[in-house]
Structure formats: C-alpha cells, structure tokens
Scaffold this motif. Structure first.
Motif, PDB file in Angstrom:
ATOM      1  N   ASN A 155       0.797  -1.236   0.000  1.00  0.00           N
ATOM      2  CA  ASN A 155       0.000   0.000   0.000  1.00  0.00           C
ATOM      3  C   ASN A 155       0.824   1.279   0.000  1.00  0.00           C
ATOM      4  OD1 ASN A 155      -2.470  -1.334   0.090  1.00  0.00           O
ATOM      5  ND2 ASN A 155      -2.308  -1.548   2.305  1.00  0.00           N
ATOM      6  N   THR A 156       2.117   1.160   0.119  1.00  0.00           N
ATOM      7  CA  THR A 156       2.932   2.370   0.142  1.00  0.00           C
ATOM      8  C   THR A 156       4.022   2.211  -0.913  1.00  0.00           C
ATOM      9  OG1 THR A 156       4.415   1.472   1.808  1.00  0.00           O
ATOM     10  CG2 THR A 156       2.522   2.668   2.611  1.00  0.00           C
ATOM     11  N   PHE A 157       4.860   3.192  -1.060  1.00  0.00           N
ATOM     12  CA  PHE A 157       6.047   2.955  -1.864  1.00  0.00           C
ATOM     13  C   PHE A 157       7.206   3.749  -1.297  1.00  0.00           C
ATOM     14  CE2 PHE A 157       6.773   6.775  -4.293  1.00  0.00           C
ATOM     15  CZ  PHE A 157       5.526   7.372  -4.431  1.00  0.00           C
TER      16      PHE A 157
ATOM     17  N   ASP B  72      -4.278   6.357  -3.251  1.00  0.00           N
ATOM     18  CA  ASP B  72      -3.336   7.425  -2.896  1.00  0.00           C
ATOM     19  C   ASP B  72      -1.907   7.059  -3.283  1.00  0.00           C
ATOM     20  OD1 ASP B  72      -5.349   8.969  -1.961  1.00  0.00           O
ATOM     21  OD2 ASP B  72      -4.863   8.771   0.169  1.00  0.00           O
ATOM     22  N   ARG B  73      -1.597   5.773  -3.148  1.00  0.00           N
ATOM     23  CA  ARG B  73      -0.257   5.318  -3.519  1.00  0.00           C
ATOM     24  C   ARG B  73      -0.019   5.588  -5.013  1.00  0.00           C
ATOM     25  NH1 ARG B  73       1.496   1.086  -6.038  1.00  0.00           N
ATOM     26  NH2 ARG B  73      -0.533   0.084  -5.991  1.00  0.00           N
ATOM     27  N   VAL B  74      -1.034   5.229  -5.801  1.00  0.00           N
ATOM     28  CA  VAL B  74      -0.919   5.443  -7.245  1.00  0.00           C
ATOM     29  C   VAL B  74      -0.819   6.940  -7.552  1.00  0.00           C
ATOM     30  CG1 VAL B  74      -2.147   5.209  -9.447  1.00  0.00           C
ATOM     31  CG2 VAL B  74      -2.116   3.305  -7.809  1.00  0.00           C
ATOM     32  N   ARG B  75      -1.651   7.715  -6.859  1.00  0.00           N
ATOM     33  CA  ARG B  75      -1.643   9.161  -7.063  1.00  0.00           C
ATOM     34  C   ARG B  75      -0.262   9.750  -6.728  1.00  0.00           C
ATOM     35  NH1 ARG B  75      -5.742  13.618  -4.292  1.00  0.00           N
ATOM     36  NH2 ARG B  75      -4.805  15.433  -5.310  1.00  0.00           N
ATOM     37  N   ALA B  76       0.289   9.285  -5.618  1.00  0.00           N
ATOM     38  CA  ALA B  76       1.599   9.786  -5.198  1.00  0.00           C
ATOM     39  C   ALA B  76       2.665   9.422  -6.230  1.00  0.00           C
ATOM     40  CB  ALA B  76       1.955   9.208  -3.829  1.00  0.00           C
TER      41      ALA B  76
ATOM     42  N   LEU C 110       4.836   6.895   2.603  1.00  0.00           N
ATOM     43  CA  LEU C 110       5.077   6.057   3.776  1.00  0.00           C
ATOM     44  C   LEU C 110       3.854   5.980   4.675  1.00  0.00           C
ATOM     45  CD1 LEU C 110       8.624   7.122   5.065  1.00  0.00           C
ATOM     46  CD2 LEU C 110       8.037   5.210   3.580  1.00  0.00           C
ATOM     47  N   ALA C 111       3.679   4.828   5.297  1.00  0.00           N
ATOM     48  CA  ALA C 111       2.584   4.649   6.255  1.00  0.00           C
ATOM     49  C   ALA C 111       3.097   4.924   7.661  1.00  0.00           C
ATOM     50  CB  ALA C 111       2.040   3.230   6.158  1.00  0.00           C
ATOM     51  N   LYS C 112       2.299   5.671   8.440  1.00  0.00           N
ATOM     52  CA  LYS C 112       2.614   5.862   9.856  1.00  0.00           C
ATOM     53  C   LYS C 112       2.094   4.655  10.623  1.00  0.00           C
ATOM     54  CE  LYS C 112       1.704  10.859   9.746  1.00  0.00           C
ATOM     55  NZ  LYS C 112       0.798  11.900  10.292  1.00  0.00           N
ATOM     56  N   PRO C 113       2.759   4.172  11.623  1.00  0.00           N
ATOM     57  CA  PRO C 113       4.056   4.676  12.072  1.00  0.00           C
ATOM     58  C   PRO C 113       5.163   4.151  11.155  1.00  0.00           C
ATOM     59  CG  PRO C 113       3.375   2.807  13.409  1.00  0.00           C
ATOM     60  CD  PRO C 113       2.284   3.038  12.413  1.00  0.00           C
ATOM     61  N   PHE C 114       6.099   5.001  10.817  1.00  0.00           N
ATOM     62  CA  PHE C 114       7.166   4.569   9.925  1.00  0.00           C
ATOM     63  C   PHE C 114       8.459   4.426  10.714  1.00  0.00           C
ATOM     64  CE2 PHE C 114       6.202   9.093   9.535  1.00  0.00           C
ATOM     65  CZ  PHE C 114       7.319   9.625  10.152  1.00  0.00           C
TER      66      PHE C 114
END
Lengths: 235, 129
Positions: free
Chosen positions: A108-110, B90-94, B103-107
């Motif tokens: 879900n992240t990159f 959102d990942r794709v958008r980013a 990045l996902a919190k907590p990172f």
C-alpha cells in the motif's frame, strides 16, 4: 518443534529447468500431498503452503514464527529484511524484480529504491553473504535480486503427513538431558508405555519425564501430548 | 558557499512534527515544521526547501492538494508523503505525481531518513550561491 518431513531438495543453478508447474506435479506424485494442499498453494506460496519452512546453508527460516536461525540459534533480522528473504526463498533461483519486492515488503505504500537496498544490505550482513565464499542473494543490476543457494523446503507435518499418524507431539524440542536418571527414564519409557496418562508432579522430574515420554513418540496412535497444569499459588 | 539543505515538514499532529524535526536535525539538515499547508505556502521557506515531508489528511488543505499547488506554481520540491491511512488509490496518485516516497505511519526512522536522502539526491544537494 513439530516433526518435519523433507519434501524436496533442489539446487537451482544446476536445475533451472524445474519450473513452478512441474515441480508441483512431481512433489505430488512422489509424496502424495493431498489436493487441498495444492489448492492452498497460491502463486506466492506455491511450494507447500504458508506453513513450510526453508533451509539453506546453516540457516532455517520459519515464516509463521517469523524466525531465522543459524545452526539453531536465532539470527537478528529486521522485519523488512525478513520479508525480503522470505519473498526470495519462495522463488529460489528466480529473478524477483525490485518492484515486486517493494510491493511485497511495503504494501500500500512505496519507498525509494534506496530503502530496498538498505534492507538487502542488512540481510546480506545477517547471512554473512560474501564471506567464506558463501553466496545467497545476488543483485541483477537494474532488474532485481535472485536467491542463488540451494534451498530445502520443509513441509509442516500436520499439513501433509497423514502416514505419520502417531508421531505427532507437542514436546519441547530442546530438553536438558537428565544425568544419572537413566533407570527412571528407562522404566517410564519401556515399562509403562501402555499407560495413557503420565503425571509428573515434581518440577525437578520434569526433564526426566519428558525425556522418557519422548521415547514414546510413535507408540501411541494419537501421538504424545504435554499438558501443563497451571501452577497453583500458595494461599 | 555550500548551503545546508532545508527540509520542511507539514503535519497537523505535533508529536509527528517534533519527531521528524528531531530526525532531520540529527541528519544535519535545517528543519522547520508547519501545522497547516497554508502556513508553509505563505512562508519564505517555500523557495529554499529542498525536501518537503507532508501528511495527507489535514484540515484546510490536504498534502496532495499542497503538492499539486506547488507543482502548478512551478515549484517542484521533492516530496515525501506520510499517512496514517495508506490507500492504494493514494499510492498510485503519489507515484504518478512524482512523489519520492509514500510512507505509512508509524514509519521506521531509518526508512524516512532514506527517503529524505533520496529526495535530496534527486536534485543538487547543497545548492551553490
């Protein structure tokens, strides 16, 4: 530790012609793995389902426990590096692209490619990759990574080994070997195997009892099971 | 004269702001945090920032809106997006928007640090004047 059944040993650089598909077929015919197991084997866990463990060199990886051991001792490894290693071990010998690895390790992240490189480097350090001529993870520049050492896949006995009936148990793997108690061990193990319930009362006798009971693995149809009674507190 | 890279943080959560500021300063960079996207846009740091770290969900303006606003005004600041609510869309958008890391919190601090280094490396670090 559960009993384990060795399913296959394959050395990829020597046997690149073994593909996912025909490997599954040969593992079935040789070991009569049941159909359900095959259904469970998704693309990712095609080897033998999620309960399989992987052995390579002196290392063993237990996915469900998220544990890596070297010569039976736990190896410190971050969770990202662990995920990378697991992803590579699931497809030994295959090129796994950086994108695949990143999608797997950071769902879900990159992240920037350097993040992957950092954890690959930590993984190599933990494995001692490159030292004493050991090669495990090889970088294919610009494309991805490949696990190049021979990998042995060990199947969890409970999933597939119906023929191993009676060999199931939940006794601890590592026991302190009792010294000077051979007689008692022998008596418990050989003279009372017909008894279905053995109660060990005193703490000091626990290892004696367990050592004896270990010798009974296979002697009972339903296996050997340790039930720890909750210690009673003084009141 | 070599200038210390300027890193700006936009997050409505103070503990996150404080944590990232500490990390960035420990890395030897100039760090300043803003509670709202508007505050950052109005500050003089917009022009000197070499790396922007922004939250997504914030009152007033989201991190993505901030990013779009900067791009539209011709200020392409290498950006790291952090969120407590990672979503595939959102990942794709980013990714399509040219964000360096999502990045996902907590990172993990080291993970964010690597993202910051990538952001700084994506354009000349230590701009000369």
């Amino acid at each position: 530790m559960k009993l384990a059944l060795i399913m296959s040993q394959r050395s990829f650089p020597l046997a690149p012609e073994i593909t996912t598909e025909n490997y599954q077929r040969c593992s079935h015919s040789e070991h009569e793995a049941d159909v359900k197991d095959a259904e469970m084997a998704t693309d990712r866990h095609w080897i033998s389902g999620p309960a399989a463990t992987f052995a390579f060199g002196p290392f063993q990886l237990f996915p469900t426990q998220r544990l890596l051991t070297e010569a039976d001792k736990p190896v410190q490894l971050g969770s990202r590096a662990f995920d990378i290693l697991l992803a590579l071990l699931e497809r030994p010998g295959d090129l796994v692209s950086k994108e695949e690895l990143m999608a797997r390790v950071w769902p879900n992240t990159f992240v920037a490619p350097v993040n992957l490189a950092v954890h690959i480097s930590a993984l190599r350090r933990a494995l001692g990759d490159g030292r004493r001529g050991n090669r495990y993870v090889v970088n294919i520049p610009g494309r991805g990574y490949r696990f190049v050492a021979p990998v042995t896949v060990v199947e969890d006995v409970q999933l597939s080994a119906r023929s191993e009936r009676g060999r199931e148990h939940n006794l601890p793997a590592h026991l302190t070997r009792p010294i000077g108690r051979a007689e008692i061990v022998n008596e418990l193990a050989h003279q009372r195997p017909q008894q279905r319930l053995l109660t060990i009362v005193e703490g000091g006798m626990l290892d004696v009892g367990l050592t004896a009971v270990k010798k009974l693995i296979g002697a009972h149809d339903k296996g050997v099971w340790l039930i720890a009674l909750t210690p009673l507190e003084d009141s | 004269v070599t200038v210390v890279p300027v890193v700006s943080i936009v997050d409505d959560d103070q503990s996150v702001r404080d944590g990232i500021v500490d990390l960035v300063r420990a890395m030897g960079f100039d760090a300043e945090a803003f509670e709202r996207a508007q505050d950052f846009l109005q500050s003089s740091r917009v022009d000197s920032t070499s790396c922007l770290i922004t939250d997504v969900r914030m009152p007033g303006m989201t991190g993505f809106e901030l990013h779009d606003r900067l791009v539209a005004s011709g200020k392409r600041i290498p950006t790291v997006v952090v969120t407590a609510f990672p979503k595939d869309a959102d990942r794709v958008r980013a990714q399509q928007g040219g964000v360096i890391c999502y990045l996902a919190k907590p990172f993990d601090e080291s993970e964010l640090a690597a993202c910051i280094m990538s952001a700084l490396g994506s354009r000349a670090v230590g701009r000369r004047e």
